[in-house]
Design an enzyme around this catalytic site. Structure first.
Site, PDB file in Angstrom:
ATOM      1  N   TYR A 155      -4.091 -10.409   6.183  1.00 25.56           N
ATOM      2  CA  TYR A 155      -4.439  -8.986   6.011  1.00 25.56           C
ATOM      3  C   TYR A 155      -5.404  -8.851   4.817  1.00 25.56           C
ATOM      4  CZ  TYR A 155      -3.640  -3.960   6.609  1.00 25.56           C
ATOM      5  OH  TYR A 155      -3.790  -2.614   6.853  1.00 25.56           O
ATOM      6  N   LYS A 162      -5.521  -1.017   1.103  1.00 20.14           N
ATOM      7  CA  LYS A 162      -4.406  -0.092   1.357  1.00 20.14           C
ATOM      8  C   LYS A 162      -3.666   0.241   0.057  1.00 20.14           C
ATOM      9  CE  LYS A 162      -4.872   0.507   5.814  1.00 20.14           C
ATOM     10  NZ  LYS A 162      -5.622   1.695   6.267  1.00 20.14           N
TER      11      LYS A 162
END
Ligand code: NAP
Length: 265
Positions: A155, A162
């Site tokens: 990720y 995020k």
């Protein structure tokens, strides 16, 4: 009577019928909101228009969030057509495929900037552009993922983005609070979408999630849509700067055992 009767809602980030933005859009429609939809580029128009038609939405505007002039134009159009806005949904993220596999330290300067610009700064830019037409009581919502607080292999830069998006949510909530405007994030478990397909090993992560989450179930775009209704409506009137997990409880587990452990079934 719908929970959002009489409210105007704008959704940014609709790509196709698998998009989280589509789950949210349908739920907003179900609860009586008047809806405006924004999509990224001309290429997507073909896929977005039929979806808009399904819910009788005629306000569909292109907006590439890397372009300030696009954001200004869409805010101006919204002011003309809706007057004031009650709900703004940011369901946008981007990182190059090459940044979403292998070690995080290989992230390039350009890749890092792009991910932060499209996935994080755009939320600030939209909030600022729409501020003059946000009705007191309005709710801004963005979409995040658990990779912001714990490492989710592959990720990578999106996890960092995020984390920044969640911090952005808190800072915007602080700024907008005195105007009666709330800002929150939904942290969704993995869902098979276009954006997710770009994350290395997503398929395994998706399967692992279903095996390991307390509820032993993947989540759907409808689950996210329903949570968004809570955050968009007056039901959450005093909740701001928060991250609401819609993940079958995955984030509460500290030590993961086999799928059968902890289950009496
Ligand atoms: P999606 O359907 O691919 O939606 C992502 C959207 O971002 C697309 O509409 C995409 O448009 C748009 N976008 C990218 N660059 C843009 C730009 N420059 N200007 C405007 N829009 C742009 O995937 P999704 O999974 O529903 O993602 C929505 C949000 O949920 C993202 O923030 C994502 O990180 C988050 N999220 C997803 C998951 C998951 O597992 N799927 C889990 C947690 C959180 P293009 O297709 O044209 O690039």
């Amino acid at each position: 009577m719908g929970l959002l009767d009489g409210k105007n809602a704008l959704v940014f980030g609709l790509a196709n019928e698998r998009s989280i933005a589509w789950g949210i859009t349908q739920a907003l429609h179900r609860e009586g909101a008047s809806i405006g939809i924004s999509y990224a580029g001309e290429m997507l128009k073909r896929r977005v228009m039929p979806l808009a038609e399904k819910i009788g939405c005629t306000w569909v505007e292109e907006c590439d969030v890397t372009k300030d002039e696009n954001i200004d134009a869409v805010a101006k159009k919204a002011a003309e057509d809706f007057g004031q806005i009650d709900v703004l949904v940011h369901s946008i993220a981007f990182a190059g495929r090459e940044e979403l596999t292998g070690p995080f330290y290989n992230t390039t300067r350009e890749g890092f900037k792009n991910a932060m610009d499209i996935s994080v700064y755009s939320f600030v830019a939209l909030a600022r552009a729409f501020q003059p037409i946000l009705r007191p009581g309005a709710s801004l919502i963005c979409m995040t993922y658990y990779g912001s607080v714990k490492v989710a292999p592959h990720y990578n830069v999106m996890g960092v983005a995020k984390a920044a998006l969640e911090a952005t949510t808190r800072y915007l909530a602080y700024d907008f609070g005195p105007h009666g405007v709330r800002v929150n994030a939904i942290s969704a478990g993995p869902i098979r979408t276009l954006a997710a397909a770009g994350v290395g090993g997503f398929r395994d992560m998706y399967k692992h999630f279903a095996d390991m989450s307390p509820m032993r179930e993947n989540i759907t775009i409808d689950d996210v849509g329903n949570a968004a209704i809570f955050l968009a409506s007056d039901l959450s009137a005093r909740i701001t700067g928060d991250v609401l997990y819609v993940d079958s409880g995955f984030n509460i587990v500290g030590v993961q055992m086999g799928p059968k452990e902890g289950s009496d079934q």
